[in-house]
Scaffold this motif. Structure first.
Motif: not given
Length: 377
Positions: A354-360
């Motif tokens: 899920q973290l991949k949706n919130f990259s810089r």
């Protein structure tokens, strides 16, 4: 080819609590690492110097708070427009709700993080709230685009703002700080087994429900060594009524030695708190986004959240949900994770996905897409 000049107003960084502060920091880092070669980002202030200036952050002194707001007004409405003129900025990004009325030829992108000023008027001084919302709405005109932090907030703001201005949502990022830290659990005096929450002590955070759930967990002998860490600013807008209410419950239920208040946590120490937590709990009844969810994902910490819409949007199936405001439901969900290492690992793995949706990269690209497609509806 002339570069597009984007001026980023980070004046508020010196007074911001965790939410906007993190947002500004992430934007700065995202622009440095992933910003387009065709765009020149100009930041109004040095973030490192502002970080070291703590005098204005959530001060207990009303005069200091008033002084900051006076300086803030002068900056926004007089100095900032002159800066835009001097630097010949094509675009201005204001990540703190308020934009200047006058920007000459510069187009504005305003970040309005949530609709809490409208939804929870009792949380703010009546006069100050009216003044703030007046300035907010005054800064929006036909040269403005609005950005918010989630689809949930976008929907709410459409109902609150009296404007036809386009509202976009861009997910902010959270990446592990590249800090070498020699500190350990023992040097920070952290317990071996603890539940973690990080955030300011506001009513909507519903920390009392978390403390009640923790009290219920302590009835189980297997949790005798379990601790609860509540980190963050206990004084909000000059008062500590939420903290006092929580402290009263702790005292009345003999939890003094089991609930820890570290107050402010530095960026250097934040990773240790997250990495070693058994579970991160986010019991809020309302949020615009929920940065601790993705911070927990980045540190491989399982998360328990209230079942509010924005958390389901951000967390998807990577977090455990409990019934909002129900401490028994929360206690049961935490106990399930405590009892099963396999279950904790399952949600940690989902969190990494899920973290991949919130990259810089995605964060900065969201703003650049608005700039490149400005004239599109």
């Amino acid at each position: 080819m002339k570069k597009v000049r984007v001026f980023v107003d980070v004046y508020y960084f010196k007074a911001a609590l965790s939410g906007i502060k993190t947002y500004i920091h992430e934007f700065n880092q995202a622009s440095i690492k992933y910003g387009s070669q065709d765009i020149e980002y100009l930041f109004s202030h040095d973030l490192e110097k502002s970080e070291n200036n703590q005098i204005f952050i959530n001060s207990k002194n009303r005069l200091i708070r008033w002084l900051f707001h006076f300086n803030y007004f002068i900056w926004k409405q007089i100095i900032l427009p002159l800066k835009l003129l001097y630097f010949k900025a094509d675009y201005l990004i204001c990540p703190d709700y308020i934009a200047p009325i006058l920007t000459f030829k510069t187009k504005k992108i305003i970040v309005i993080h949530d609709s809490l000023f409208w939804d929870y008027p009792k949380n703010y001084s009546s006069l100050w709230r009216k003044y703030f919302l007046f300035l907010l709405e005054l800064g929006i005109n036909n040269k403005t685009k609005i950005v918010t932090t989630s689809n949930y907030s976008k929907t709410n703001l459409k109902d609150k703002l009296k404007t036809t201005t386009t509202i976009n949502y861009i997910y902010q990022s959270s990446e592990k700080p590249q800090i070498f830290n020699k500190k350990t659990l023992s040097s920070l005096r952290l317990p071996k087994s603890y539940i973690l929450h990080i955030g300011s002590f506001e009513e909507r955070k519903d920390l009392l429900t978390l403390v009640k759930a923790f009290s219920d967990l302590k009835k189980n002998q297997s949790n005798k060594n379990l601790k609860l860490i509540l980190a963050g600013a206990v004084i909000v807008n000059g008062n500590k009524k939420v903290y006092n209410k929580i402290k009263s419950f702790i005292d009345n239920n003999n939890l003094d030695s089991d609930v820890i208040f570290p107050f402010f946590i530095s960026n250097e120490d934040l990773s240790i708190y997250y990495k070693n937590a058994l579970v991160y709990v986010f019991p809020s009844i309302d949020e615009g986004f929920g940065i601790p969810i993705i911070e927990s994902f980045s540190y491989s910490t399982p998360v328990v959240c209230s079942n509010i819409p924005v958390f389901k949007e951000i967390g998807n199936d990577a977090v455990v949900y409990f019934e909002k405001g129900n401490f028994i439901s929360l206690s049961e969900k935490i106990q399930e994770l405590i009892n099963s290492k396999e279950l904790r690992e399952k949600f940690v793995a989902k969190g990494e996905v899920q973290l991949k949706n919130f990259s810089r990269k995605k964060f900065i690209e969201g703003f650049e897409n608005i700039i490149y497609n400005w004239d599109e509806k």
